[in-house]
Design a protein around this motif. Sequence first.
Motif, PDB file in Angstrom:
ATOM      1  N   GLU A  55       0.804  -1.220   0.000  1.00  0.00           N
ATOM      2  CA  GLU A  55       0.000   0.000   0.000  1.00  0.00           C
ATOM      3  C   GLU A  55       0.840   1.274   0.000  1.00  0.00           C
ATOM      4  OE1 GLU A  55       1.153  -0.682   4.149  1.00  0.00           O
ATOM      5  OE2 GLU A  55       0.401  -2.014   2.609  1.00  0.00           O
ATOM      6  N   LEU A  56       2.170   1.143   0.073  1.00  0.00           N
ATOM      7  CA  LEU A  56       3.021   2.327   0.064  1.00  0.00           C
ATOM      8  C   LEU A  56       2.816   3.138  -1.206  1.00  0.00           C
ATOM      9  CD1 LEU A  56       6.519   1.174   1.406  1.00  0.00           C
ATOM     10  CD2 LEU A  56       4.911   2.724   2.491  1.00  0.00           C
ATOM     11  N   ASP A  57       2.667   4.416  -1.019  1.00  0.00           N
ATOM     12  CA  ASP A  57       2.514   5.340  -2.132  1.00  0.00           C
ATOM     13  C   ASP A  57       3.800   5.336  -2.968  1.00  0.00           C
ATOM     14  OD1 ASP A  57       1.112   7.496  -3.522  1.00  0.00           O
ATOM     15  OD2 ASP A  57       2.663   8.790  -2.648  1.00  0.00           O
ATOM     16  N   SER A  58       3.665   5.523  -4.261  1.00  0.00           N
ATOM     17  CA  SER A  58       4.841   5.493  -5.133  1.00  0.00           C
ATOM     18  C   SER A  58       5.836   6.598  -4.775  1.00  0.00           C
ATOM     19  CB  SER A  58       4.431   5.593  -6.600  1.00  0.00           C
ATOM     20  OG  SER A  58       3.768   6.804  -6.859  1.00  0.00           O
ATOM     21  N   GLU A  59       5.362   7.720  -4.292  1.00  0.00           N
ATOM     22  CA  GLU A  59       6.276   8.795  -3.899  1.00  0.00           C
ATOM     23  C   GLU A  59       7.131   8.375  -2.701  1.00  0.00           C
ATOM     24  OE1 GLU A  59       6.144  13.458  -2.618  1.00  0.00           O
ATOM     25  OE2 GLU A  59       4.692  12.717  -4.080  1.00  0.00           O
ATOM     26  N   VAL A  60       6.531   7.664  -1.767  1.00  0.00           N
ATOM     27  CA  VAL A  60       7.277   7.159  -0.617  1.00  0.00           C
ATOM     28  C   VAL A  60       8.309   6.139  -1.080  1.00  0.00           C
ATOM     29  CG1 VAL A  60       7.107   5.846   1.541  1.00  0.00           C
ATOM     30  CG2 VAL A  60       5.407   7.601   1.010  1.00  0.00           C
ATOM     31  N   ARG A  61       7.927   5.270  -2.006  1.00  0.00           N
ATOM     32  CA  ARG A  61       8.862   4.280  -2.552  1.00  0.00           C
ATOM     33  C   ARG A  61      10.062   4.975  -3.207  1.00  0.00           C
ATOM     34  NH1 ARG A  61       6.531  -1.126  -3.764  1.00  0.00           N
ATOM     35  NH2 ARG A  61       4.486  -1.150  -2.800  1.00  0.00           N
ATOM     36  N   PHE A  62       9.796   5.999  -4.004  1.00  0.00           N
ATOM     37  CA  PHE A  62      10.882   6.720  -4.668  1.00  0.00           C
ATOM     38  C   PHE A  62      11.780   7.436  -3.652  1.00  0.00           C
ATOM     39  CE2 PHE A  62       7.976   6.774  -8.496  1.00  0.00           C
ATOM     40  CZ  PHE A  62       8.703   5.807  -9.179  1.00  0.00           C
ATOM     41  N   THR A  63      11.174   7.972  -2.603  1.00  0.00           N
ATOM     42  CA  THR A  63      11.957   8.620  -1.554  1.00  0.00           C
ATOM     43  C   THR A  63      12.876   7.608  -0.880  1.00  0.00           C
ATOM     44  OG1 THR A  63      10.225  10.258  -1.167  1.00  0.00           O
ATOM     45  CG2 THR A  63      11.839   9.939   0.603  1.00  0.00           C
ATOM     46  N   LEU A  64      12.347   6.440  -0.574  1.00  0.00           N
ATOM     47  CA  LEU A  64      13.164   5.395   0.032  1.00  0.00           C
ATOM     48  C   LEU A  64      14.296   4.961  -0.896  1.00  0.00           C
ATOM     49  CD1 LEU A  64      10.408   3.196   1.719  1.00  0.00           C
ATOM     50  CD2 LEU A  64      12.096   4.647   2.861  1.00  0.00           C
TER      51      LEU A  64
END
Length: 81
Positions: A55-64
Motif C-alpha cells: 500500500e506504500l505510495d509510489s512517492e514514498v517508494r521513490f523517496t526510500l
Amino acid sequence: MIVNTEGYHALIEYLTEHLAIFANQQGDTGEETVEDIVTDLVASNLMTVFQQNPELDSEVRFTLLREADAVVADLGEVLAG
C-alpha cells in the motif's frame, strides 16, 4: 529523511575515521567488494519492505530508493578514501 540527520553524519564521520574496520586482514577473499555486498543487501531489504507494504505510495517508494542510493553512494565515497 535519514541522510540529512545528525546521526547519519556522525556515522559517516565515524566510518571515515575508522577505515581500518574495512581493511582486508586475511588476504583476498574474492571479487566481491564491501560496496557490492552493501548494495545487494540494501536492494534486497528494500524489495522486502515494498513486498510487505504494497500500500506504500509510489512517492514514498521513490523517496526510500533515493535515500538508499545516497547511503550506498556515501559508503562508496568513504571506502574510496
